[in-house]
Write an enzyme that holds these catalytic residues in place. Sequence first.
Site, mmCIF file in Angstrom:
data_model
loop_
_atom_site.group_PDB
_atom_site.id
_atom_site.type_symbol
_atom_site.label_atom_id
_atom_site.label_comp_id
_atom_site.label_asym_id
_atom_site.label_seq_id
_atom_site.Cartn_x
_atom_site.Cartn_y
_atom_site.Cartn_z
ATOM 1 N N HIS A 101 0.840 -1.210 0.000
ATOM 2 C CA HIS A 101 0.000 0.000 0.000
ATOM 3 C C HIS A 101 0.867 1.249 0.000
ATOM 4 C CE1 HIS A 101 1.175 -0.487 4.174
ATOM 5 N NE2 HIS A 101 0.832 0.778 4.401
ATOM 6 N N ASP A 103 0.483 4.810 2.094
ATOM 7 C CA ASP A 103 -0.302 5.114 3.299
ATOM 8 C C ASP A 103 -1.534 5.969 2.997
ATOM 9 O OD1 ASP A 103 1.248 3.684 5.127
ATOM 10 O OD2 ASP A 103 2.717 5.307 5.223
ATOM 11 N N HIS A 251 4.702 0.155 0.081
ATOM 12 C CA HIS A 251 5.473 -0.677 0.997
ATOM 13 C C HIS A 251 4.602 -1.757 1.632
ATOM 14 C CE1 HIS A 251 3.677 2.446 3.531
ATOM 15 N NE2 HIS A 251 3.773 1.607 4.542
ATOM 16 N N ARG A 266 4.615 5.790 14.356
ATOM 17 C CA ARG A 266 4.725 6.437 13.041
ATOM 18 C C ARG A 266 4.154 7.844 13.120
ATOM 19 N NH1 ARG A 266 1.334 4.081 8.141
ATOM 20 N NH2 ARG A 266 0.144 5.993 8.298
HETATM 21 C C1 SIN Z 1 3.072 0.885 7.856
HETATM 22 O O1 SIN Z 1 3.224 2.062 8.113
HETATM 23 O O2 SIN Z 1 2.443 0.494 6.891
HETATM 24 C C2 SIN Z 1 3.757 -0.132 8.759
HETATM 25 C C3 SIN Z 1 5.132 -0.383 8.283
HETATM 26 C C4 SIN Z 1 5.895 -1.294 9.202
HETATM 27 O O3 SIN Z 1 5.456 -1.582 10.315
HETATM 28 O O4 SIN Z 1 6.981 -1.710 8.813
#
Ligand code: SIN
Length: 275
Positions: A101, A103, A251, A266
């Site tokens: 995805h 974000d 990612h 995050r």
């Molecule tokens: C995310 O922000 O999608 C999670 C990424 C992660 O935990 O590595």
Amino acid sequence: MSYEALTIQRANPRIGAYVSGVNIAAPLSNREISELHQALADYQVLFFRDQHFTLDSQKAFGRLFGDLHIHPNTPGPDGHPEILPIHADERSKRIAGEQWHSDVSCDIEPPLGSILHLHTVPESGGDTIFASQYAAYETLSPRLKTYLEGLTALHSGERAYRRTNRLLNIDDRGRIFPQANHPVVRTHPVTGRKALYVNRGFTYRINEIPEEESDAILAYLYDHAERPEFQVRFQWEANSVAFWDNRAVQHIAVWDYYPNVRSGNRVTIKGDRPI
Ligand code: SIN
């Protein structure tokens, strides 16, 4: 631009760089800030080691790049609505980002970038994989590039957030999740480069073509976007930070470490409407 304040080591020719020689948890010089902006544009995702963020210093770092985003499904801890906790342990039934995805691409103005700090990591596993969507776009055939020109796709948080809430036993009846139409190919506002902008996590369908055709084209584009040669895979250590540009990469977080703990926070930076 050459880098004087930062030490940069490219991860591979297409995507990613390891940045050292800077403490991003402390106030930064103007030169460091402008080189960090440049590095994000040049490499799409930046990796840092040994960064000791508090929630406040992580937010302060994020604000150097724009206003902070508040997640539409997952509220932050008390006093920190802009923080998205990322946590998995032996009780987890899901993790954030298990599917490829970009974000919150379901927002009308999806986030510019995200800054993830992990303070606790499993002994092994728990990598995050990033894929360059510039590379994905640039390697499409000229015929397919022409076909995709001007197409838009519907992105929605419905499927992903409803699933999260069901697995976490959160009653979300009556809640409406964001949805938005975005170009299938977007132009990055800083670099001017074109990037593929559809992803398995949030994209539902391409609007201007019949549904069966949209399903087939999206299936091809997802497979193409996720090809290993467009990727960089980041192996976390405690107090590593990854800072990625959601306008240029997608990612996935790899959940191969159950039942071990992986934990951090995050911060997400608001972005513009894709063009
Ligand atoms: C995310 O922000 O999608 C999670 C990424 C992660 O935990 O590595």
